[in-house]
Scaffold this motif. Structure first.
Motif, PDB file in Angstrom:
ATOM      1  N   VAL A  15       0.906  -1.330   0.031  1.00  0.00           N
ATOM      2  CA  VAL A  15       0.009   0.006   0.011  1.00  0.00           C
ATOM      3  C   VAL A  15       0.846   1.284  -0.152  1.00  0.00           C
ATOM      4  N   ARG A  16       1.847   1.545   0.906  1.00  0.00           N
ATOM      5  CA  ARG A  16       2.634   2.522   1.163  1.00  0.00           C
ATOM      6  C   ARG A  16       3.353   2.819  -0.125  1.00  0.00           C
ATOM      7  N   ARG A  17       4.108   1.658  -0.536  1.00  0.00           N
ATOM      8  CA  ARG A  17       4.849   1.928  -1.883  1.00  0.00           C
ATOM      9  C   ARG A  17       4.026   2.391  -3.026  1.00  0.00           C
ATOM     10  N   MET A  18       2.811   1.718  -3.255  1.00  0.00           N
ATOM     11  CA  MET A  18       2.070   2.049  -4.343  1.00  0.00           C
ATOM     12  C   MET A  18       1.559   3.789  -4.231  1.00  0.00           C
ATOM     13  N   LEU A  87       6.991 -10.673 -12.476  1.00  0.00           N
ATOM     14  CA  LEU A  87       7.917 -11.624 -11.679  1.00  0.00           C
ATOM     15  C   LEU A  87       7.442 -12.258 -10.410  1.00  0.00           C
ATOM     16  N   GLU A  88       6.570 -11.301  -9.660  1.00  0.00           N
ATOM     17  CA  GLU A  88       6.191 -11.790  -8.302  1.00  0.00           C
ATOM     18  C   GLU A  88       4.895 -12.029  -8.236  1.00  0.00           C
ATOM     19  N   GLY A  89       4.039 -11.912  -9.189  1.00  0.00           N
ATOM     20  CA  GLY A  89       2.730 -12.130  -8.841  1.00  0.00           C
ATOM     21  C   GLY A  89       1.865 -10.705  -8.534  1.00  0.00           C
ATOM     22  N   PRO A  90       0.654 -10.908  -8.718  1.00  0.00           N
ATOM     23  CA  PRO A  90      -0.177  -9.555  -8.184  1.00  0.00           C
ATOM     24  C   PRO A  90       0.149  -9.001  -7.200  1.00  0.00           C
ATOM     25  N   LEU A  91       0.390  -7.629  -6.948  1.00  0.00           N
ATOM     26  CA  LEU A  91       0.680  -6.810  -6.030  1.00  0.00           C
ATOM     27  C   LEU A  91      -0.526  -6.495  -5.146  1.00  0.00           C
ATOM     28  N   ARG A  92      -1.824  -6.840  -5.696  1.00  0.00           N
ATOM     29  CA  ARG A  92      -3.239  -6.676  -5.187  1.00  0.00           C
ATOM     30  C   ARG A  92      -3.751  -7.646  -5.082  1.00  0.00           C
TER      31      ARG A  92
END
Length: 106
Positions: A15-18, A87-92
């Motif tokens: 959340v913070r990074r986005m 690369l990592e899959g969904p961030l959400r």
């Protein structure tokens, strides 16, 4: 006028990074393709992981053209957030999108 309301529910770690990095870059890229943005809007009460925003267009045709242009942009496809999701899959956890048209008197 066409509005698209989008609500994302992110993983807590994202959340913070986005909000600080991901969305500002994403909106700048989108605006180059004809998107007008209101947001990001952070939930004050309720889920701390939810972030929302509005996109605005003059017509559904404008929306279609903007998305086609945006999705074919190599800079967008090479963006940090797109690469991380690949690369990592969904961030959400989810995205809910609603398209609305204003009612105007003729």
């Amino acid at each position: 006028m066409i509005y698209e309301y989008r609500v994302y529910t992110f993983k807590t770690s994202e959340v913070r990074r986005m909000l600080s990095d991901g969305f500002p870059k994403f909106f700048r890229q989108a605006e180059r393709h004809g998107f007008r943005t209101i947001g990001p809007l952070k939930t004050v009460f309720g889920s701390e992981n939810q972030v929302s925003y509005f996109w605005l267009w003059e017509s559904l045709d404008d929306r279609k053209e903007a998305f086609e242009s945006f999705q074919s942009d190599p800079e967008v496809q090479g963006s940090d957030w797109v690469q991380r999701e690949q690369l990592e899959g969904p961030l959400r956890y989810s995205c809910v999108s609603k398209i609305m048209e204003t009612l105007q008197d003729e």
